[in-house]
Design an enzyme around this catalytic site. Sequence first.
Site, PDB file in Angstrom:
ATOM      1  N   SER A  14       0.605  -1.447  -0.031  1.00  0.00           N
ATOM      2  CA  SER A  14      -0.107  -0.077   0.002  1.00  0.00           C
ATOM      3  C   SER A  14       0.730   1.260  -0.005  1.00  0.00           C
ATOM      4  O   SER A  14       0.464   2.203   0.354  1.00  0.00           O
ATOM      5  CB  SER A  14      -0.990   0.103   1.309  1.00  0.00           C
ATOM      6  OG  SER A  14      -1.795  -1.083   1.174  1.00  0.00           O
ATOM      7  N   TYR A  54     -13.835  -6.933  -1.214  1.00  0.00           N
ATOM      8  CA  TYR A  54     -13.044  -6.859   0.043  1.00  0.00           C
ATOM      9  C   TYR A  54     -11.718  -7.275   0.213  1.00  0.00           C
ATOM     10  O   TYR A  54     -10.880  -6.806   0.961  1.00  0.00           O
ATOM     11  CB  TYR A  54     -13.709  -7.611   1.357  1.00  0.00           C
ATOM     12  CG  TYR A  54     -14.871  -6.839   1.750  1.00  0.00           C
ATOM     13  CD1 TYR A  54     -15.056  -5.655   2.137  1.00  0.00           C
ATOM     14  CD2 TYR A  54     -16.239  -7.501   1.793  1.00  0.00           C
ATOM     15  CE1 TYR A  54     -16.441  -5.064   2.544  1.00  0.00           C
ATOM     16  CE2 TYR A  54     -17.592  -7.191   2.036  1.00  0.00           C
ATOM     17  CZ  TYR A  54     -17.601  -5.949   2.789  1.00  0.00           C
ATOM     18  OH  TYR A  54     -18.813  -5.157   2.923  1.00  0.00           O
ATOM     19  N   LYS A 188      13.514   7.275   9.401  1.00  0.00           N
ATOM     20  CA  LYS A 188      14.360   6.029   9.557  1.00  0.00           C
ATOM     21  C   LYS A 188      14.810   5.494   8.405  1.00  0.00           C
ATOM     22  O   LYS A 188      13.759   5.127   7.434  1.00  0.00           O
ATOM     23  CB  LYS A 188      13.740   5.186  10.496  1.00  0.00           C
ATOM     24  CG  LYS A 188      13.698   5.561  12.133  1.00  0.00           C
ATOM     25  CD  LYS A 188      15.105   5.779  12.824  1.00  0.00           C
ATOM     26  CE  LYS A 188      15.279   6.190  13.881  1.00  0.00           C
ATOM     27  NZ  LYS A 188      16.730   6.285  14.377  1.00  0.00           N
ATOM     28  N   THR A 189      15.966   5.201   7.941  1.00  0.00           N
ATOM     29  CA  THR A 189      16.181   4.641   6.651  1.00  0.00           C
ATOM     30  C   THR A 189      16.439   3.215   6.640  1.00  0.00           C
ATOM     31  O   THR A 189      16.730   2.485   5.680  1.00  0.00           O
ATOM     32  CB  THR A 189      17.651   5.359   6.310  1.00  0.00           C
ATOM     33  OG1 THR A 189      18.687   4.991   6.976  1.00  0.00           O
ATOM     34  CG2 THR A 189      17.422   6.829   5.995  1.00  0.00           C
ATOM     35  N   LYS A 224      22.669   9.358   2.709  1.00  0.00           N
ATOM     36  CA  LYS A 224      22.927   8.019   3.583  1.00  0.00           C
ATOM     37  C   LYS A 224      22.275   7.119   2.684  1.00  0.00           C
ATOM     38  O   LYS A 224      23.011   6.087   2.597  1.00  0.00           O
ATOM     39  CB  LYS A 224      22.308   8.308   5.020  1.00  0.00           C
ATOM     40  CG  LYS A 224      22.336   7.257   6.036  1.00  0.00           C
ATOM     41  CD  LYS A 224      21.785   7.691   7.314  1.00  0.00           C
ATOM     42  CE  LYS A 224      21.529   6.535   8.372  1.00  0.00           C
ATOM     43  NZ  LYS A 224      21.143   6.860   9.419  1.00  0.00           N
ATOM     44  N   CYS A 382     -25.093  -0.066 -13.214  1.00  0.00           N
ATOM     45  CA  CYS A 382     -25.119  -1.683 -13.303  1.00  0.00           C
ATOM     46  C   CYS A 382     -26.412  -2.334 -12.316  1.00  0.00           C
ATOM     47  O   CYS A 382     -27.630  -2.276 -12.792  1.00  0.00           O
ATOM     48  CB  CYS A 382     -23.835  -2.351 -13.281  1.00  0.00           C
ATOM     49  SG  CYS A 382     -23.924  -3.976 -14.220  1.00  0.00           S
ATOM     50  N   GLY A 384     -26.989  -0.908  -9.920  1.00  0.00           N
ATOM     51  CA  GLY A 384     -28.026   0.411  -9.525  1.00  0.00           C
ATOM     52  C   GLY A 384     -29.031   0.709 -10.401  1.00  0.00           C
ATOM     53  O   GLY A 384     -30.044   0.994 -10.120  1.00  0.00           O
ATOM     54  N   HIS A 508     -20.515   0.208 -17.087  1.00  0.00           N
ATOM     55  CA  HIS A 508     -19.940   0.850 -16.034  1.00  0.00           C
ATOM     56  C   HIS A 508     -19.179   2.038 -16.759  1.00  0.00           C
ATOM     57  O   HIS A 508     -18.009   1.996 -17.256  1.00  0.00           O
ATOM     58  CB  HIS A 508     -18.722  -0.010 -15.564  1.00  0.00           C
ATOM     59  CG  HIS A 508     -19.402  -1.261 -14.763  1.00  0.00           C
ATOM     60  ND1 HIS A 508     -19.410  -1.079 -13.448  1.00  0.00           N
ATOM     61  CD2 HIS A 508     -19.887  -2.395 -15.103  1.00  0.00           C
ATOM     62  CE1 HIS A 508     -20.140  -2.321 -12.892  1.00  0.00           C
ATOM     63  NE2 HIS A 508     -20.599  -2.906 -13.989  1.00  0.00           N
ATOM     64  N   GLU A 510     -17.579   4.677 -15.278  1.00  0.00           N
ATOM     65  CA  GLU A 510     -16.698   5.089 -14.515  1.00  0.00           C
ATOM     66  C   GLU A 510     -15.455   4.358 -15.010  1.00  0.00           C
ATOM     67  O   GLU A 510     -14.163   4.790 -14.609  1.00  0.00           O
ATOM     68  CB  GLU A 510     -16.930   4.555 -12.887  1.00  0.00           C
ATOM     69  CG  GLU A 510     -16.843   3.129 -12.745  1.00  0.00           C
ATOM     70  CD  GLU A 510     -18.113   2.295 -12.836  1.00  0.00           C
ATOM     71  OE1 GLU A 510     -18.990   2.831 -13.771  1.00  0.00           O
ATOM     72  OE2 GLU A 510     -18.339   1.111 -12.313  1.00  0.00           O
TER      73      GLU A 510
HETATM   74  N1  GLN Z   1     -25.052  -8.429 -10.155  1.00  0.00           N
HETATM   75  C1  GLN Z   1     -25.614  -8.000 -11.385  1.00  0.00           C
HETATM   76  C2  GLN Z   1     -25.375  -8.644 -12.679  1.00  0.00           C
HETATM   77  O1  GLN Z   1     -24.590  -9.660 -12.777  1.00  0.00           O
HETATM   78  C3  GLN Z   1     -24.848  -6.607 -11.552  1.00  0.00           C
HETATM   79  C4  GLN Z   1     -23.593  -6.424 -11.942  1.00  0.00           C
HETATM   80  C5  GLN Z   1     -22.822  -5.174 -11.479  1.00  0.00           C
HETATM   81  O2  GLN Z   1     -23.268  -4.358 -10.977  1.00  0.00           O
HETATM   82  N2  GLN Z   1     -21.476  -5.252 -12.100  1.00  0.00           N
HETATM   83  O3  GLN Z   1     -26.058  -8.429 -13.594  1.00  0.00           O
END
Ligand code: GLN
Length: 549
Positions: A14, A54, A188-189, A224, A382, A384, A508, A510
């Site tokens: 990270s 997760y 600290k190195t 250093k 999606c 949503g 998607h 995004e």
């Molecule tokens: N679970 C839903 C599907 O497979 C939506 C998938 C998602 O939001 N990427 O169609």
Amino acid sequence: MTKYIFVTGGVTSSLGKGIIAASLAKLLQSRGLKVTIQKFDPYINVDPGTLNPYEHGECYVTEDGAETDLDLGHYERFLNIHTSQANNVTTGRIYQTVINKEREGAYLGKTVQVVPHITDEIKRRMLLLGQSGEYDIVITEIGGTIGDIESLPFVEAVRQLQWEMEEEDCLVVHLTLIPYLKAAKELKTKPTQHSVKLMSENGLHPDIIVCRTEHSLNMELRKKIALFCNVKTEAVIEAIDANSIYEVPLKMLQEGLDVIVLKKLHINGYSAPQLNKWKGFLDKLKNPNSKINIGLIGKYIELQDAYKSILESFVHAAAINECKVQIVNVHSEFITEDNVNEKLGHLDGLLVAPGFGLRGVEGKIIAVKFARENQLPFFGICLGMQMAAIEFARNVLGLKDAHSTEMDVTTANPVIDLMEEQKKVTAKGGTMRLGSYPCEIKPDTLAYNIYGKPIITERHRHRWEFNNKYLQQFEEAGMMASGKNPGIGLVEIIELTNHPFFLGVQFHPELKSTVENPQPIFVAFIKAAKEFADKKNLVSNPLLQSEMI
Ligand code: GLN
């Protein structure tokens, strides 16, 4: 001829290897070089598509439908280029290839071993993008931390490549941590020295050391590190914590990371860095003239990496709107009819996030209803979008048991149903509808206003779809399909006709937002939320109202 830069990490995970790699790539690109980045991940999954968010954060999908590590998202957002399956390789994929070859008899009776067979396959893949002749420089980020058992074959492959190549064709950048001990008031190195020593034991030596730190490194400290780690002092680069990841390229420019790379790779004749667009973006980002609150309704909100691309898309779109977007994380599992007003009443827009499975969906449906009934700007991605369709079916069409067969296989009203091509699929890895697909947009719709053209392409990752058997009923009641796949008629965008901004997309968006090209739906959504906030202020502030009159 293509040159190769390898980025390794030491001391802890990270540290932001992906951001350092992307920042270096940005600087080299800004000097007129053609650059791409690839990531080699040491885990045994063939790709991160089967990993729970997760575990490993968001799964980033490329144009060609590869399910990849979220660092590829950073590469695309920084460089404004497309990556592909070839840009992300895991130990699992390496072994799969080698084992398949062994089964085909390709090793002719030989014992198949980590060295040379696994390392040969790693090297072959490390050189693949460079062989296209398309790039001056290929940067390879090695996932994990030096010292991990599972990264060893990758380190060995880099060692061999460095030995095989001319000195000026390849270099290693090592990112480490310089911790600050509060009690001693000292940086600290030693951990850095140890991690370089660990690398040396494996035959690999860094050419440049990038030091992640909370405090500035003075010359004495740099010297250093240089002395004990056997690099030139100018090759010790400070990577101080930044307010935004998008400031990192400028910090690296200040430190001269690109110049030392160019010098070591014997690259001459490059131009001065052209970073005007980048700086313009940062300028807007840092100087907003308005502020809005957007609710992010999801079930993985404890882990910000789970929605990385969505959060970054908001950053890009906020800057262009010169607006500060405050993201309010709302856990969908805990939204109920009773608390929805309290949880969402102060927001200026709602984004209902993608996801899988039953957990948290009822909360998402309640959130959609709240946005629909209160004229609150709504953006569903999606899952949503699927929740928006279910909410409409239940509460407007009166189909009380409407659901997706993902959550309820026995529902009498499957308004979201498994795609035909998915019905015979049993394996989980890489089998969703993945990657870029075209979408045809109806004129005179919100979607058309946003994109300003009739055909767009966006990336997908799902198995379920809007059930077209219900489309006529939906459209007659005011929810229309404003975007469809031109070939097979799958509904890709839904919107409400009697709402200022209510949009659900099966894809998607995004995944395609970059610093230089903010995604248009995010841009328009923020604009709508700003208008909503302005109206709210007007209503709650009679003084302003009289001024306006
Ligand atoms: N679970 C839903 C599907 O497979 C939506 C998938 C998602 O939001 N990427 O169609």
